[in-house]
Write a protein that holds these residues in place. Structure first.
Motif, PDB file in Angstrom:
ATOM      1  N   THR A 106      -2.724   2.149  -7.114  1.00 42.87           N
ATOM      2  CA  THR A 106      -4.181   2.225  -6.948  1.00 42.87           C
ATOM      3  C   THR A 106      -4.807   0.835  -6.843  1.00 42.87           C
ATOM      4  OG1 THR A 106      -4.450   2.377  -9.363  1.00 42.87           O
ATOM      5  CG2 THR A 106      -4.379   4.442  -8.133  1.00 42.87           C
ATOM      6  N   LEU A 107      -4.247  -0.153  -7.555  1.00 43.58           N
ATOM      7  CA  LEU A 107      -4.745  -1.524  -7.431  1.00 43.58           C
ATOM      8  C   LEU A 107      -4.536  -2.052  -6.013  1.00 43.58           C
ATOM      9  CD1 LEU A 107      -3.623  -3.311 -10.745  1.00 43.58           C
ATOM     10  CD2 LEU A 107      -5.900  -2.458 -10.134  1.00 43.58           C
ATOM     11  N   VAL A 108      -3.344  -1.806  -5.467  1.00 39.24           N
ATOM     12  CA  VAL A 108      -3.050  -2.255  -4.107  1.00 39.24           C
ATOM     13  C   VAL A 108      -3.954  -1.545  -3.104  1.00 39.24           C
ATOM     14  CG1 VAL A 108      -1.288  -2.326  -2.297  1.00 39.24           C
ATOM     15  CG2 VAL A 108      -0.672  -2.853  -4.664  1.00 39.24           C
ATOM     16  N   ILE A 109      -4.191  -0.268  -3.306  1.00 38.84           N
ATOM     17  CA  ILE A 109      -5.044   0.491  -2.396  1.00 38.84           C
ATOM     18  C   ILE A 109      -6.488  -0.003  -2.466  1.00 38.84           C
ATOM     19  CG2 ILE A 109      -6.079   2.784  -2.059  1.00 38.84           C
ATOM     20  CD1 ILE A 109      -3.287   3.931  -2.587  1.00 38.84           C
ATOM     21  N   THR A 129       2.197   1.954   0.851  1.00 37.27           N
ATOM     22  CA  THR A 129       2.063   1.609  -0.572  1.00 37.27           C
ATOM     23  C   THR A 129       2.576   2.727  -1.459  1.00 37.27           C
ATOM     24  OG1 THR A 129       0.162   0.170  -0.164  1.00 37.27           O
ATOM     25  CG2 THR A 129       0.430   1.026  -2.404  1.00 37.27           C
ATOM     26  N   TRP A 130       2.153   3.957  -1.174  1.00 35.07           N
ATOM     27  CA  TRP A 130       2.595   5.078  -2.001  1.00 35.07           C
ATOM     28  C   TRP A 130       4.088   5.341  -1.852  1.00 35.07           C
ATOM     29  CZ3 TRP A 130       0.362   6.536  -6.111  1.00 35.07           C
ATOM     30  CH2 TRP A 130      -1.035   6.503  -6.237  1.00 35.07           C
ATOM     31  N   PHE A 131       4.617   5.131  -0.657  1.00 32.49           N
ATOM     32  CA  PHE A 131       6.060   5.289  -0.467  1.00 32.49           C
ATOM     33  C   PHE A 131       6.836   4.245  -1.276  1.00 32.49           C
ATOM     34  CE2 PHE A 131       5.678   8.057   3.368  1.00 32.49           C
ATOM     35  CZ  PHE A 131       6.649   8.976   3.016  1.00 32.49           C
ATOM     36  N   VAL A 132       6.353   3.009  -1.284  1.00 27.70           N
ATOM     37  CA  VAL A 132       7.052   1.939  -2.005  1.00 27.70           C
ATOM     38  C   VAL A 132       7.077   2.228  -3.503  1.00 27.70           C
ATOM     39  CG1 VAL A 132       6.927  -0.484  -2.695  1.00 27.70           C
ATOM     40  CG2 VAL A 132       6.633   0.146  -0.289  1.00 27.70           C
ATOM     41  N   PHE A 133       5.908   2.492  -4.069  1.00 32.40           N
ATOM     42  CA  PHE A 133       5.859   2.734  -5.515  1.00 32.40           C
ATOM     43  C   PHE A 133       6.484   4.085  -5.877  1.00 32.40           C
ATOM     44  CE2 PHE A 133       2.613  -0.570  -5.113  1.00 32.40           C
ATOM     45  CZ  PHE A 133       2.994  -1.405  -6.165  1.00 32.40           C
ATOM     46  N   GLY A 134       6.357   5.061  -4.976  1.00 36.40           N
ATOM     47  CA  GLY A 134       7.002   6.347  -5.206  1.00 36.40           C
ATOM     48  C   GLY A 134       8.519   6.226  -5.220  1.00 36.40           C
ATOM     49  N   SER A 135       9.060   5.363  -4.370  1.00 35.72           N
ATOM     50  CA  SER A 135      10.508   5.176  -4.340  1.00 35.72           C
ATOM     51  C   SER A 135      11.014   4.534  -5.624  1.00 35.72           C
ATOM     52  CB  SER A 135      10.911   4.322  -3.128  1.00 35.72           C
ATOM     53  OG  SER A 135      10.453   2.981  -3.267  1.00 35.72           O
ATOM     54  N   ILE A 136      10.208   3.682  -6.232  1.00 37.70           N
ATOM     55  CA  ILE A 136      10.582   3.091  -7.515  1.00 37.70           C
ATOM     56  C   ILE A 136      10.665   4.178  -8.588  1.00 37.70           C
ATOM     57  CG2 ILE A 136       9.859   1.492  -9.338  1.00 37.70           C
ATOM     58  CD1 ILE A 136       8.580  -0.222  -7.122  1.00 37.70           C
ATOM     59  N   ILE A 137       9.659   5.066  -8.603  1.00 31.10           N
ATOM     60  CA  ILE A 137       9.678   6.190  -9.554  1.00 31.10           C
ATOM     61  C   ILE A 137      10.893   7.082  -9.307  1.00 31.10           C
ATOM     62  CG2 ILE A 137       8.452   8.274 -10.288  1.00 31.10           C
ATOM     63  CD1 ILE A 137       5.827   6.817  -9.562  1.00 31.10           C
ATOM     64  N   LEU A 138      11.151   7.374  -8.035  1.00 29.34           N
ATOM     65  CA  LEU A 138      12.255   8.258  -7.687  1.00 29.34           C
ATOM     66  C   LEU A 138      13.606   7.651  -8.061  1.00 29.34           C
ATOM     67  CD1 LEU A 138      13.244  10.865  -6.399  1.00 29.34           C
ATOM     68  CD2 LEU A 138      13.178   9.729  -4.170  1.00 29.34           C
ATOM     69  N   THR A 139      13.744   6.340  -7.884  1.00 29.13           N
ATOM     70  CA  THR A 139      14.995   5.681  -8.269  1.00 29.13           C
ATOM     71  C   THR A 139      15.207   5.798  -9.775  1.00 29.13           C
ATOM     72  OG1 THR A 139      14.695   4.110  -6.444  1.00 29.13           O
ATOM     73  CG2 THR A 139      16.333   3.557  -8.117  1.00 29.13           C
TER      74      THR A 139
END
Length: 239
Positions: A106-109, A129-139
């Motif tokens: 949300t800060l980046v957005i 942005t959401w894909f990048v941070f979402g991939s961190i969560i998914l990993t």
């Protein structure tokens, strides 16, 4: 290579897949029913939605764990208490990561909204942005699902090395999931639409069954990504 086709076939051929999807679709259907009939009072819907989310998150988590650990079954058992326990522990394990990454996203957005005025360009950067941070969560989810150890979800070295690769593979997963649902769910929905009209109770329940099956299929696919993308001591010892 991870295959949504393999995930679909192995999930649908699993022992008692139809019955399990039917049973676990019941709370999801009841949640949808409460939302439709709430008449502005969403308290009952909110409680049921929370219970259903916990149940189905545990369902998908155990699907991922079963496949990743090479067990005989893909879908979990009928023991809902085991699902609730797995889900609550998983949410406790992954909660800080989810909260932190959503906050950073949300800060980046906000920065994107401030500096990019062209709508399509801004939307593109928001999706990335959401894909990048979402991939961190998914990993982190993948790391945790192997042994259900909270510390595994915060292996920063592996997350930094593999999350972007996983993000790209998840992007390629999306069309596959859409195609599978378009062929099978779309065909059944079309039949309901032609003969009975939609929405109706039976078709809505079918959508809920399809939703539960999708969780199993996606959980299976994520386990495949885990195996081929995340290094482990067992794989390292082979070389």
């Amino acid at each position: 290579m991870a295959s949504i086709k393999d995930a679909f076939e192995e999930s649908i051929q699993d022992n008692m897949t139809a019955l399990k999807c039917f049973i676990y679709a019941i709370p999801l259907y009841y949640t949808v029913h409460l939302y439709i009939t709430s008449s502005g009072n969403y308290m009952a819907f909110g409680w049921m939605a929370a219970i259903t989310f916990i149940l189905l998150f545990g369902f998908m988590l155990q699907c991922t764990s079963n496949v990743r650990n090479g067990r005989d079954q893909v879908l979990p058992s009928f023991n809902i208490f085991s699902l609730f326990f797995s889900s609550i522990k998983g949410l406790i394990a992954l909660g800080p990561s989810i909260a932190l990454n959503c906050w950073l996203a949300t800060l980046v957005i906000d920065i994107i909204n401030t500096n990019l005025t062209e709508p399509k360009t801004a939307l593109t950067f928001k999706i990335i942005t959401w894909f990048v941070f979402g991939s961190i969560i998914l990993t982190g989810y993948m790391l945790y699902s192997k042994n259900f150890k909270i510390s595994d979800a915060y292996n920063l070295k592996i997350i930094s090395e593999t999350s972007m690769d996983i993000m790209i593979k998840i992007i390629f997963m999306i069309p596959g999931v859409l195609v599978v649902n378009g062929i099978f769910v779309g065909a059944v929905t079309y039949i309901f639409w032609i003969f009975f009209g939609i929405p109706n109770m039976v078709c809505t329940f079918f959508w809920c069954i399809a939703g539960v099956f999708n969780l199993a299929m996606i959980g299976h696919y994520i386990a495949q990504l885990d195996y081929e993308s995340i290094p482990t001591e067992e794989k390292d010892n082979k070389f």
